[in-house]
Write a protein that holds these residues in place. Structure first.
Motif, short mmCIF file in Angstrom:
data_model
loop_
_atom_site.label_atom_id
_atom_site.label_comp_id
_atom_site.label_asym_id
_atom_site.label_seq_id
_atom_site.Cartn_x
_atom_site.Cartn_y
_atom_site.Cartn_z
N ILE A 171 0.76 -1.24 0.06
CA ILE A 171 0.04 0.07 -0.06
C ILE A 171 0.85 1.22 -0.08
CG2 ILE A 171 -1.70 1.48 1.58
CD1 ILE A 171 -2.57 -1.20 0.29
N ILE A 172 0.54 2.21 -0.89
CA ILE A 172 1.59 3.40 -0.88
C ILE A 172 1.00 4.53 -0.52
CG2 ILE A 172 2.77 2.28 -3.04
CD1 ILE A 172 1.23 4.56 -4.45
N SER A 173 -0.15 4.53 -0.05
CA SER A 173 -0.46 6.04 0.65
C SER A 173 -1.82 5.92 1.65
CB SER A 173 -1.23 6.74 -0.86
OG SER A 173 -2.31 6.11 -1.36
N GLU A 192 3.66 9.15 11.67
CA GLU A 192 4.90 8.16 11.87
C GLU A 192 4.74 6.98 11.32
OE1 GLU A 192 4.47 11.65 14.59
OE2 GLU A 192 3.36 10.03 14.06
N GLN A 193 3.40 6.23 11.56
CA GLN A 193 3.19 4.95 10.90
C GLN A 193 3.26 4.72 9.46
OE1 GLN A 193 2.42 2.40 13.19
NE2 GLN A 193 3.22 1.11 11.23
N CYS A 194 2.55 6.00 8.71
CA CYS A 194 2.59 5.86 7.34
C CYS A 194 4.14 6.17 6.85
CB CYS A 194 1.97 7.21 6.73
SG CYS A 194 0.08 7.02 7.02
N GLU A 195 4.97 6.99 7.35
CA GLU A 195 6.32 7.21 7.15
C GLU A 195 7.08 5.89 7.33
OE1 GLU A 195 7.85 11.60 7.98
OE2 GLU A 195 7.38 10.41 9.91
N GLY A 200 2.67 7.69 1.34
CA GLY A 200 2.67 9.01 1.48
C GLY A 200 1.47 9.48 1.85
N LEU A 201 1.20 10.64 2.66
CA LEU A 201 -0.14 11.13 3.01
C LEU A 201 -0.83 12.04 1.80
CD1 LEU A 201 0.82 11.79 6.57
CD2 LEU A 201 -1.04 10.49 5.93
N ALA A 276 5.96 14.36 5.21
CA ALA A 276 5.39 13.09 5.22
C ALA A 276 4.08 13.20 4.24
CB ALA A 276 4.72 12.43 6.42
N VAL A 277 3.56 14.38 4.04
CA VAL A 277 2.44 14.81 2.87
C VAL A 277 2.88 14.89 1.55
CG1 VAL A 277 0.86 16.57 2.48
CG2 VAL A 277 1.38 15.91 4.69
N SER A 278 2.38 14.12 0.76
CA SER A 278 3.00 13.86 -0.70
C SER A 278 1.84 15.14 -1.47
CB SER A 278 2.39 12.68 -1.10
OG SER A 278 3.33 11.98 -0.85
N SER A 279 0.52 15.37 -1.04
CA SER A 279 -0.15 16.31 -1.80
C SER A 279 -1.33 16.80 -0.77
CB SER A 279 -0.70 15.53 -3.22
OG SER A 279 -1.55 16.42 -3.75
N ALA A 280 -1.75 17.89 -1.03
CA ALA A 280 -2.93 18.46 -0.34
C ALA A 280 -4.24 18.53 -1.39
CB ALA A 280 -2.67 19.69 0.36
#
Length: 323
Positions: A171-173, A192-195, A200-201, A276-280
């Motif tokens: 899972i990538i996001s 932190e868990q996603c990182e 990516g968030l 950690a945020v890739s896109s808003a």
């Protein structure tokens, strides 16, 4: 426009994405929706987000983007919520995933979906069943990547562990709500868990349904023509229309003015301060809003500004997670 990798993957997405929740296919006219998507694309946005649960949105988004080279944009949709009255017309079972992927492909008018997301966690389906189905869709080329939305840190960790054990594509996001007022992903260790898992968030509602544009003033009536005045969309925004929140936006606007920015640009830059945020993902009913919002990618926030912002935000009580 600037671009960031989506988690540990090689996929690059624009720092500002365009979404269709509560707008395209429903509250916003089709003509306005198409104009916004064209403007977004021309200004460098390559990330377009929709869902099978947004009425009419997949059709509008797919047909609008069809005039552009398919390889030039990242198209994402989701599944989970009920699509019919039957017991298998919802959730993340293999049956529902396979059927809804085909249905979304037809509505979008495309051969593949770049990012296919689990809109919520399904406690009634074994995680390995969901992950195997997503992996099979990737093997078939119908989706290129898989993601989740509004999963807890524990759910993300469990899915990652099972995926690694079964040697499945990762899972990538993760797509959670995140803005200056709703910050549970910080408190609950989700960032932190996603990182840790290389996800990516892709955050939605970064402008708190328009409250972080400054259009709603404390002690004043709701402006006509805004999202809060629309019966189709005011249910979500109503939780933000609190006196303490609106007073806070006044102070935040003052900080933004010092930076030579609008409140919406400031709020988006605050989101993008997180590596950690890739896109808003923004929503828009007018092309001019997109042109204004993407300027947030040029705004750098100093540690002093962030500290002053935190002081202002400390007066706001926590919002409950959307889940």
């Amino acid at each position: 426009m600037k671009y960031r990798r989506l988690g540990r993957s090689g996929l690059k997405v624009s720092e500002i994405g365009l979404g269709s929740w509560l707008t395209y296919g429903s509250a916003t006219s089709e003509e306005a929706a198409r104009a916004c998507m064209h403007q977004a694309y021309e200004l460098g946005i390559n990330f377009f987000d929709t869902s099978n649960s947004y009425p009419g949105a997949e059709e509008v988004m797919g047909s609008t983007l069809k005039q552009y080279p398919r390889s030039s944009y990242v198209l994402t949709t989701k599944l989970f919520f009920p699509q019919g009255p039957g017991p298998n017309d919802r959730g993340l079972s293999r049956k529902h995933i396979m059927e809804q992927c085909e249905a979304s492909l037809k509505r979008l008018g495309t051969d593949y979906i770049d990012l296919y997301q689990c809109h919520r966690f399904d406690s009634e389906t074994p995680i390995d069943e969901t992950l195997r189905a997503l992996d099979d869709l990737q093997a078939q080329g119908k989706i290129l990547y898989a993601g989740v939305s509004e999963w807890t840190a524990a759910q993300i960790a469990e899915a990652s562990g099972i995926g690694k054990r079964l040697n499945l594509r990762p899972i990538i996001s993760n797509q959670p709500i995140y803005n200056m007022f709703e910050r549970y992903i910080e408190r609950e260790g989700i960032i932190e868990q996603c990182e840790q898992e290389g996800q990516g968030l892709i955050v939605f509602s970064p402008l708190a349904q328009g409250v972080l544009t400054g259009k709603y003033k404390p002690g004043q009536q709701i402006p006509v023509g805004t999202r809060a005045s629309n019966d189709q969309t005011n249910g979500v925004i109503s939780s933000y229309l609190r006196e303490d929140v609106l007073q806070c936006t006044v102070q935040l606007s003052e900080l933004a003015n010092e930076l030579g920015a609008t409140l919406s640009q400031f709020a988006l830059a605050w989101i993008l301060r997180q590596p950690a945020v890739s896109s808003a993902i923004i929503g828009s009913s007018r092309p001019a809003q997109i042109e204004e919002n993407i300027k947030a990618t040029e705004l750098e926030l100093t540690s002093e500004t962030i500290e002053r912002t935190e002081k202002v935000l400390s007066s706001i009580s926590h919002f409950a997670p959307l889940r």
